[in-house]
Design a protein around this motif. Sequence first.
Motif, PDB file in Angstrom:
ATOM      1  N   GLY A   1       0.940   1.559   3.477  1.00 15.28           N
ATOM      2  CA  GLY A   1      -0.064   1.482   4.110  1.00 15.28           C
ATOM      3  C   GLY A   1      -0.760   0.299   3.793  1.00 15.28           C
TER       4      GLY A   1
ATOM      5  N   GLN B   1      -8.303   4.273   8.673  1.00 16.88           N
ATOM      6  CA  GLN B   1      -7.607   5.217   8.902  1.00 16.88           C
ATOM      7  C   GLN B   1      -6.072   4.911   8.641  1.00 16.88           C
ATOM      8  N   ILE B   2      -5.565   5.565   7.633  1.00 17.49           N
ATOM      9  CA  ILE B   2      -4.378   5.413   7.273  1.00 17.49           C
ATOM     10  C   ILE B   2      -3.357   6.641   7.308  1.00 17.49           C
TER      11      ILE B   2
ATOM     12  N   ALA C   1       0.013   5.826   0.942  1.00  9.30           N
ATOM     13  CA  ALA C   1      -0.929   5.385   1.852  1.00  9.30           C
ATOM     14  C   ALA C   1      -1.650   3.935   1.015  1.00  9.30           C
ATOM     15  N   ILE C   2      -2.089   4.232  -0.008  1.00 11.65           N
ATOM     16  CA  ILE C   2      -2.708   3.188  -0.597  1.00 11.65           C
ATOM     17  C   ILE C   2      -2.082   2.797  -2.072  1.00 11.65           C
TER      18      ILE C   2
ATOM     19  N   SER D   1     -13.359   5.894   4.674  1.00 14.91           N
ATOM     20  CA  SER D   1     -11.977   5.961   5.136  1.00 14.91           C
ATOM     21  C   SER D   1     -11.240   7.106   5.005  1.00 14.91           C
TER      22      SER D   1
ATOM     23  N   TYR E   1      -7.376   8.820   4.308  1.00 22.14           N
ATOM     24  CA  TYR E   1      -5.808   8.290   4.042  1.00 22.14           C
ATOM     25  C   TYR E   1      -5.059   9.511   3.980  1.00 22.14           C
ATOM     26  N   ASP E   2      -3.719   9.476   4.177  1.00 20.06           N
ATOM     27  CA  ASP E   2      -2.852  10.571   4.154  1.00 20.06           C
ATOM     28  C   ASP E   2      -2.597  11.208   2.691  1.00 20.06           C
TER      29      ASP E   2
ATOM     30  N   THR F   1      -9.101  12.963   3.729  1.00 20.94           N
ATOM     31  CA  THR F   1      -7.466  12.933   3.688  1.00 20.94           C
ATOM     32  C   THR F   1      -7.089  13.647   5.113  1.00 20.94           C
TER      33      THR F   1
ATOM     34  N   PRO G   1      -6.859  11.586   8.149  1.00 17.10           N
ATOM     35  CA  PRO G   1      -6.746  10.403   8.866  1.00 17.10           C
ATOM     36  C   PRO G   1      -6.296  10.592  10.321  1.00 17.10           C
TER      37      PRO G   1
END
Length: 317
Positions: free
Chosen positions: A228, A243-244, A252-253, A269, A271-272, A293, A295
């Motif tokens: 991501g 939004q990831i 994701a990150i 934000s 993330y998944d 978590t 997104p």
Amino acid sequence: MAQNPRTSETDSTPTTGRNTKFTRRNYVRSLAAVATATTALGGAGSVSAQDDYEVIEAQGQTITIDAGETWENKLVDMTTGQDIVITAHSSDWTIRNIGFKGENTSATGTATFGISDTAGGTCTVENVYLGDGSSTGNSNPNGHGQTAFWVAPDHSGHIDITNVNIQNFADNAIYGSAPGTNGGGTIHIDSSFAANCYVSHFRLATEGSKVTNSSVYVDGSDGYVGRGIWGWAPGTIEVEDCQIEMNGQNSAIVAGANGKPTELVVKNSDYDEKAGIAEHAGSNVQLGEKVGTNPEAFIPEGVPRSPKRAASGSNDN
């Protein structure tokens, strides 16, 4: 330098107020298909009086943007099956209102845009549609795939990237980590959308670089399941109001690469969680206020959804 260099960086991909919500990739692509089907393209260099943009046919050419120049209102026809490269390695240039019609099937392995500010100035990329993607991924033994934007190592200024739509690219969507090895210039990605690209979607390295008000979406349907947001050394990289949505694909990150640590600071934000966070070489991802978590990727207001709308500078999405 337009070619995307990969010999010095590890690009392997692990196997492992919002606006329009993005729940299915086909929804966005169908919008683009309808708009594209009704766009009548003239010959190379022709100008539509009604829409006020120039049509350029991809013929393997390189277009160079000089210092202080604005390159705008172009519709690039990729249905020729050939490549086109736009380079801007100077200072204080602007790229605005550019749409690419058709998938890049040239398999040349170049970056569509090779950019940098080499004199400490400020450059702008805004309202660009690259949603039709490219063929041939890095998993292909015959070569690399296309990168949408590549920022050169000697970038020493600042680049604002706003309202871009990048989907289904066989290499990175925005490959902006190289300045971390040399020039140290910054990049701000804002109000942009990237989906189903390989290697990574938003990739940054230098302190002061950030991603804001943007979304990443991966569903894995085409096998392009890149990271991501990927932070490289030295950092720190900021992520805010993003939004990831990865649907469990890849990570994701990601922080760190090639044995060098970095730091990402994430705020407001989502993330998944299944895709998760990866920290390499002693890197650190700091989760700040209002990080969740769940997104829901979305296309920010002002991001073009078709080549014609991008080229004409229309905000009617």
